[in-house]
Design an enzyme around this catalytic site. Structure first.
Site, PDB file in Angstrom:
ATOM      1  N   THR A 192     -18.679  15.414  -2.438  1.00 55.28           N
ATOM      2  CA  THR A 192     -19.839  15.813  -1.435  1.00 55.28           C
ATOM      3  C   THR A 192     -19.712  13.411  -1.373  1.00 55.28           C
ATOM      4  OG1 THR A 192     -21.761  14.864  -1.649  1.00 55.28           O
ATOM      5  CG2 THR A 192     -20.148  17.053  -1.239  1.00 55.28           C
ATOM      6  N   ASP A 193     -18.831  13.068  -0.599  1.00 52.87           N
ATOM      7  CA  ASP A 193     -18.945  11.585   0.442  1.00 52.87           C
ATOM      8  C   ASP A 193     -20.986  11.185   0.623  1.00 52.87           C
ATOM      9  OD1 ASP A 193     -19.503  12.753   2.751  1.00 52.87           O
ATOM     10  OD2 ASP A 193     -18.067  12.249   3.782  1.00 52.87           O
ATOM     11  N   PHE A 194     -20.530  10.520   1.494  1.00 56.14           N
ATOM     12  CA  PHE A 194     -22.329   9.938   1.944  1.00 56.14           C
ATOM     13  C   PHE A 194     -22.995  10.568   2.639  1.00 56.14           C
ATOM     14  CE2 PHE A 194     -19.653   7.443   4.482  1.00 56.14           C
ATOM     15  CZ  PHE A 194     -20.329   7.743   5.490  1.00 56.14           C
TER      16      PHE A 194
END
Length: 150
Positions: free
Chosen positions: A27-29
């Site tokens: 996942t990203d932020f």
């Protein structure tokens, strides 16, 4: 090695299917799967499909198919990002061969969460020699790729 094949998903009447969990590292932020990570899930689907169809990357590299070292390359990929996946989602990656043409294979892939379509991709891959020249698929692969193997 039944356990090893269990990791590879399953062949279906139309191609291949495997399930994958989304981990934090995917996942990203914002907590959704980073767009480039979908390429890895799609690659695993194609690789495991080939493995279960009897085409192993290691055998290609060792020259076990005609004596010449061979490798897969992706020539073209088109991806539609329909819906995001999030951490802990269980996704199903499906791979289907649409057609074969000499040294090229055209595949359709999807990634779903339950009944929700997340990703739709079309992939054109080819087999090449160690020097980068296109090579035709061995004839016995066509039936395996198209779900016609015995």
């Amino acid at each position: 090695m039944a356990g090893e094949n269990e990791l590879a998903g399953e062949l279906t009447g139309e191609g291949h299917r495997y399930r994958a969990r989304v981990y934090f590292a995917d996942t990203d932020f914002t907590g959704v799967v980073y767009h480039a990570r979908y390429l890895e899930f799609l690659e695993r689907g194609r690789s495991d499909f080939l493995r279960l169809a009897g085409v192993h990357h290691t055998e290609l590299e060792e020259g076990k198919h005609g004596g010449e070292k061979l490798a897969w390359v992706v020539r073209r990929m088109e991806i539609d990002f329909v819906q995001p996946a999030r951490i802990d989602d269980i996704m199903t990656v499906e791979t289907k061969v649409e057609r074969l043409s000499g040294a090229r294979i055209f595949m359709a892939q999807t990634i779903q969460r339950d009944e929700t379509l997340l990703i739709k991709a079309r992939v054109e891959a080819a087999i090449i020699s160690a020097s980068g020249k296109p090579r035709r698929f061995p004839k016995q692969w066509a039936a395996a790729f198209l779900g016609e193997a015995g």
